[in-house]
Design a protein around this motif. Sequence first.
Motif, PDB file in Angstrom:
ATOM      1  N   ALA A  21       0.947  -1.109   0.007  1.00  0.00           N
ATOM      2  CA  ALA A  21      -0.018   0.042  -0.152  1.00  0.00           C
ATOM      3  C   ALA A  21       0.653   1.349  -0.055  1.00  0.00           C
ATOM      4  CB  ALA A  21      -0.776   0.007   1.204  1.00  0.00           C
ATOM      5  N   GLY A  22       2.210   1.015   0.034  1.00  0.00           N
ATOM      6  CA  GLY A  22       3.053   2.173   0.059  1.00  0.00           C
ATOM      7  C   GLY A  22       3.813   2.586  -0.915  1.00  0.00           C
ATOM      8  N   VAL A  23       4.896   3.482  -1.189  1.00  0.00           N
ATOM      9  CA  VAL A  23       5.405   3.876  -2.074  1.00  0.00           C
ATOM     10  C   VAL A  23       6.415   2.860  -2.763  1.00  0.00           C
ATOM     11  CG1 VAL A  23       4.911   6.341  -1.675  1.00  0.00           C
ATOM     12  CG2 VAL A  23       7.266   5.216  -0.715  1.00  0.00           C
ATOM     13  N   GLY A  24       6.891   1.766  -2.155  1.00  0.00           N
ATOM     14  CA  GLY A  24       7.986   0.881  -2.430  1.00  0.00           C
ATOM     15  C   GLY A  24       7.701   0.365  -3.832  1.00  0.00           C
ATOM     16  N   PRO A  25       6.603  -0.083  -4.369  1.00  0.00           N
ATOM     17  CA  PRO A  25       6.424  -0.526  -5.768  1.00  0.00           C
ATOM     18  C   PRO A  25       6.789   0.569  -6.947  1.00  0.00           C
ATOM     19  CG  PRO A  25       4.714  -1.541  -4.465  1.00  0.00           C
ATOM     20  CD  PRO A  25       5.494  -0.577  -3.643  1.00  0.00           C
ATOM     21  N   GLU A  26       6.119   1.579  -6.708  1.00  0.00           N
ATOM     22  CA  GLU A  26       6.379   2.456  -7.681  1.00  0.00           C
ATOM     23  C   GLU A  26       7.948   2.906  -7.742  1.00  0.00           C
ATOM     24  OE1 GLU A  26       3.995   6.445  -6.206  1.00  0.00           O
ATOM     25  OE2 GLU A  26       3.233   4.197  -5.513  1.00  0.00           O
ATOM     26  N   ALA A  29      10.077   0.773  -9.683  1.00  0.00           N
ATOM     27  CA  ALA A  29       9.941   0.801 -10.935  1.00  0.00           C
ATOM     28  C   ALA A  29      10.812   2.196 -11.338  1.00  0.00           C
ATOM     29  CB  ALA A  29       8.425   0.923 -11.161  1.00  0.00           C
ATOM     30  N   GLN A  30      10.361   3.225 -10.659  1.00  0.00           N
ATOM     31  CA  GLN A  30      11.095   4.535 -11.143  1.00  0.00           C
ATOM     32  C   GLN A  30      12.598   4.460 -10.993  1.00  0.00           C
ATOM     33  OE1 GLN A  30       8.812   6.937  -8.340  1.00  0.00           O
ATOM     34  NE2 GLN A  30       8.371   8.084  -9.978  1.00  0.00           N
ATOM     35  N   ALA A  31      13.033   3.874  -9.817  1.00  0.00           N
ATOM     36  CA  ALA A  31      14.572   3.779  -9.671  1.00  0.00           C
ATOM     37  C   ALA A  31      15.164   2.949 -11.019  1.00  0.00           C
ATOM     38  CB  ALA A  31      14.878   3.255  -8.398  1.00  0.00           C
ATOM     39  N   LEU A  32      14.664   1.973 -11.245  1.00  0.00           N
ATOM     40  CA  LEU A  32      15.288   0.990 -12.108  1.00  0.00           C
ATOM     41  C   LEU A  32      14.991   1.505 -13.522  1.00  0.00           C
ATOM     42  CD1 LEU A  32      14.238  -2.504 -10.704  1.00  0.00           C
ATOM     43  CD2 LEU A  32      16.641  -1.501 -10.512  1.00  0.00           C
ATOM     44  N   ALA A  33      14.056   2.176 -13.850  1.00  0.00           N
ATOM     45  CA  ALA A  33      13.838   2.558 -14.972  1.00  0.00           C
ATOM     46  C   ALA A  33      14.710   3.674 -15.333  1.00  0.00           C
ATOM     47  CB  ALA A  33      12.412   3.129 -15.273  1.00  0.00           C
ATOM     48  N   SER A  50       3.614  -9.234  -9.264  1.00  0.00           N
ATOM     49  CA  SER A  50       3.871  -8.604 -10.746  1.00  0.00           C
ATOM     50  C   SER A  50       2.540  -8.043 -11.126  1.00  0.00           C
ATOM     51  CB  SER A  50       3.807 -10.158 -11.633  1.00  0.00           C
ATOM     52  OG  SER A  50       4.916 -10.910 -11.391  1.00  0.00           O
ATOM     53  N   GLY A  51       1.215  -8.355 -10.716  1.00  0.00           N
ATOM     54  CA  GLY A  51       0.406  -7.359 -11.295  1.00  0.00           C
ATOM     55  C   GLY A  51       0.209  -6.089 -10.343  1.00  0.00           C
ATOM     56  N   LEU A  52       0.825  -5.897  -9.204  1.00  0.00           N
ATOM     57  CA  LEU A  52       1.078  -4.860  -8.372  1.00  0.00           C
ATOM     58  C   LEU A  52       2.129  -3.949  -9.220  1.00  0.00           C
ATOM     59  CD1 LEU A  52       0.307  -3.022  -5.810  1.00  0.00           C
ATOM     60  CD2 LEU A  52       2.175  -4.127  -4.633  1.00  0.00           C
ATOM     61  N   MET A  53       3.183  -4.427  -9.441  1.00  0.00           N
ATOM     62  CA  MET A  53       4.230  -3.824 -10.086  1.00  0.00           C
ATOM     63  C   MET A  53       3.937  -3.217 -11.399  1.00  0.00           C
ATOM     64  SD  MET A  53       6.992  -3.738  -8.306  1.00  0.00           S
ATOM     65  CE  MET A  53       7.845  -2.716  -9.538  1.00  0.00           C
ATOM     66  N   THR A  54       3.039  -3.904 -11.997  1.00  0.00           N
ATOM     67  CA  THR A  54       2.513  -3.554 -13.494  1.00  0.00           C
ATOM     68  C   THR A  54       1.481  -2.140 -13.261  1.00  0.00           C
ATOM     69  OG1 THR A  54       2.703  -5.602 -14.572  1.00  0.00           O
ATOM     70  CG2 THR A  54       1.319  -3.942 -15.532  1.00  0.00           C
ATOM     71  N   GLU A  55       0.730  -2.400 -12.026  1.00  0.00           N
ATOM     72  CA  GLU A  55      -0.107  -1.252 -11.902  1.00  0.00           C
ATOM     73  C   GLU A  55       0.532   0.083 -11.414  1.00  0.00           C
ATOM     74  OE1 GLU A  55      -3.202  -0.503  -8.358  1.00  0.00           O
ATOM     75  OE2 GLU A  55      -3.158  -2.445  -9.120  1.00  0.00           O
ATOM     76  N   ARG A  56       1.439  -0.061 -10.206  1.00  0.00           N
ATOM     77  CA  ARG A  56       2.105   0.988  -9.642  1.00  0.00           C
ATOM     78  C   ARG A  56       2.979   1.799 -10.707  1.00  0.00           C
ATOM     79  NH1 ARG A  56       1.446   0.857  -4.246  1.00  0.00           N
ATOM     80  NH2 ARG A  56      -0.559   0.387  -3.955  1.00  0.00           N
ATOM     81  N   ALA A  57       3.898   0.815 -11.654  1.00  0.00           N
ATOM     82  CA  ALA A  57       4.707   1.487 -12.490  1.00  0.00           C
ATOM     83  C   ALA A  57       3.893   2.276 -13.630  1.00  0.00           C
ATOM     84  CB  ALA A  57       5.408   0.508 -13.360  1.00  0.00           C
ATOM     85  N   LYS A  58       2.738   1.604 -14.199  1.00  0.00           N
ATOM     86  CA  LYS A  58       1.741   2.386 -15.143  1.00  0.00           C
ATOM     87  C   LYS A  58       1.221   3.766 -14.366  1.00  0.00           C
ATOM     88  CE  LYS A  58      -2.453   2.210 -17.544  1.00  0.00           C
ATOM     89  NZ  LYS A  58      -3.500   1.145 -18.068  1.00  0.00           N
ATOM     90  N   ALA A  59       1.059   3.899 -13.119  1.00  0.00           N
ATOM     91  CA  ALA A  59       0.580   5.094 -12.536  1.00  0.00           C
ATOM     92  C   ALA A  59       1.808   6.236 -12.338  1.00  0.00           C
ATOM     93  CB  ALA A  59       0.212   4.707 -11.010  1.00  0.00           C
ATOM     94  N   VAL A  60       3.086   5.990 -12.371  1.00  0.00           N
ATOM     95  CA  VAL A  60       4.173   6.848 -12.693  1.00  0.00           C
ATOM     96  C   VAL A  60       4.577   6.899 -14.072  1.00  0.00           C
ATOM     97  CG1 VAL A  60       4.434   6.707 -10.316  1.00  0.00           C
ATOM     98  CG2 VAL A  60       5.709   5.222 -11.679  1.00  0.00           C
ATOM     99  N   GLY A  61       3.958   6.288 -15.055  1.00  0.00           N
ATOM    100  CA  GLY A  61       4.222   6.299 -16.430  1.00  0.00           C
ATOM    101  C   GLY A  61       5.295   5.474 -16.738  1.00  0.00           C
ATOM    102  N   ILE A  62       5.425   4.344 -16.262  1.00  0.00           N
ATOM    103  CA  ILE A  62       6.326   3.570 -16.726  1.00  0.00           C
ATOM    104  C   ILE A  62       5.626   2.064 -17.356  1.00  0.00           C
ATOM    105  CG2 ILE A  62       8.369   1.887 -15.952  1.00  0.00           C
ATOM    106  CD1 ILE A  62       9.051   4.306 -13.802  1.00  0.00           C
ATOM    107  N   ASP A  63       6.162   1.460 -18.195  1.00  0.00           N
ATOM    108  CA  ASP A  63       5.585   0.194 -18.766  1.00  0.00           C
ATOM    109  C   ASP A  63       6.579  -0.847 -18.300  1.00  0.00           C
ATOM    110  OD1 ASP A  63       5.053  -2.000 -20.215  1.00  0.00           O
ATOM    111  OD2 ASP A  63       4.371  -1.063 -21.949  1.00  0.00           O
ATOM    112  N   TRP A  64       6.101  -1.441 -17.113  1.00  0.00           N
ATOM    113  CA  TRP A  64       6.677  -2.517 -16.443  1.00  0.00           C
ATOM    114  C   TRP A  64       7.397  -3.678 -17.246  1.00  0.00           C
ATOM    115  CZ3 TRP A  64      10.080  -2.279 -13.074  1.00  0.00           C
ATOM    116  CH2 TRP A  64      10.668  -3.463 -12.168  1.00  0.00           C
ATOM    117  N   ALA A  65       6.292  -4.029 -18.125  1.00  0.00           N
ATOM    118  CA  ALA A  65       6.853  -5.192 -19.206  1.00  0.00           C
ATOM    119  C   ALA A  65       7.760  -4.725 -20.079  1.00  0.00           C
ATOM    120  CB  ALA A  65       5.357  -5.497 -20.126  1.00  0.00           C
ATOM    121  N   VAL A  66       7.998  -3.724 -20.450  1.00  0.00           N
ATOM    122  CA  VAL A  66       9.134  -3.270 -21.210  1.00  0.00           C
ATOM    123  C   VAL A  66      10.628  -3.229 -20.375  1.00  0.00           C
ATOM    124  CG1 VAL A  66      10.137  -1.153 -22.405  1.00  0.00           C
ATOM    125  CG2 VAL A  66       7.896  -1.760 -22.915  1.00  0.00           C
TER     126      VAL A  66
END
Length: 333
Positions: A21-26, A29-33, A50-66
């Motif tokens: 529920a916190g900022v860790g997932p996004e 994604a941001q740090a690695l991108a 995996s689904g959570l990572m995809t969702e939170r990455a998308k929320a900050v403009g990152i395509d996690w699959a890419v």
Amino acid sequence: MTAAQPSNAPLNIAITTGEPAGVGPELTAQALAAASAHWPGAHFTVLGDSGLMTERAKAVGIDWAVQQGRSIVTQHHPLAAPVQAGKLDAKNGPYVLGLLDAAIDGALAGTFDAIVTAPLQKSTINDAGVPFTGHTEYLAERTNTPRVVMMLAGTGARPLRVALATTHLPLKDVSAALTVDGIVDTLRIIDHDLRHHFGLPAPRILVTGLNPHAGENGYLGREEIDVISPALKLANGQGIDARGPYPADTLFQPRYLNEADCVLAMFHDQGLPVLKYATFGEGINVTLGLPIIRTSVDHGTALDLAGTGRADAGSLIAAIDTAVSMARNRRAA
């Protein structure tokens, strides 16, 4: 004891995504991108849903699959319950602890060269019925390490590093927790890890007193006379360059810090407010004394920022950078 990796094998850094529920997932994604290309020769295993990572990455403009590829993979651990950003759910307490357990097991087995932990919410784990004090204490227990040292650090050419003689204790219990042997052991761990993991050939450690004005020669307390000074004498006899005890209210200034590699403070809120004031957002937390390498951010779960894109990944980037550097130094030692 961890298994040794071949010296030419890519580093494999595990990143636990922490409280869902916190900022860790996004932030992961941001740090690695933003920065994964800055760590050539390092691979990253992200532990989380995996689904959570995809969702939170998308929320900050990152395509996690890419982002997935040779250097970044997701080790899927399913959530115990659906999660909404900013809303804690005790059902996911075991999930959070499971991420940490998987990272520890992998590091002990030699699969991971280091662990980087995103923030977790202690209350979620405790509300799930599992007693939990914090990452530091849990890592010590899981690795059967009798003494570990919490050290927070800034970044830069001359980083400020502050280690703690005691960690998460009520202030009324600190004096009784300080012993000569304990301080000597703490200094030995700091000296060893600064040499072997940070590449410092002759670390200089400055040590605070416990009391105001370092006790005023016993008028404001005798811990400096009876405990801290004898510990420093013993540590010096073992080849450790530890100096003090210094009054904590005057130690944190350039005339002292410019020639120091680390400050050892006696309790949590003696040294960390200074460090966080100077480095917050770019500081990191390192657990010294473990048989594995672990770094973390210097902030919490920031529930109010989760899913908004307003959280800053600077501290996590610094934690990853330090983990990579420590792992390289350890291999070279």
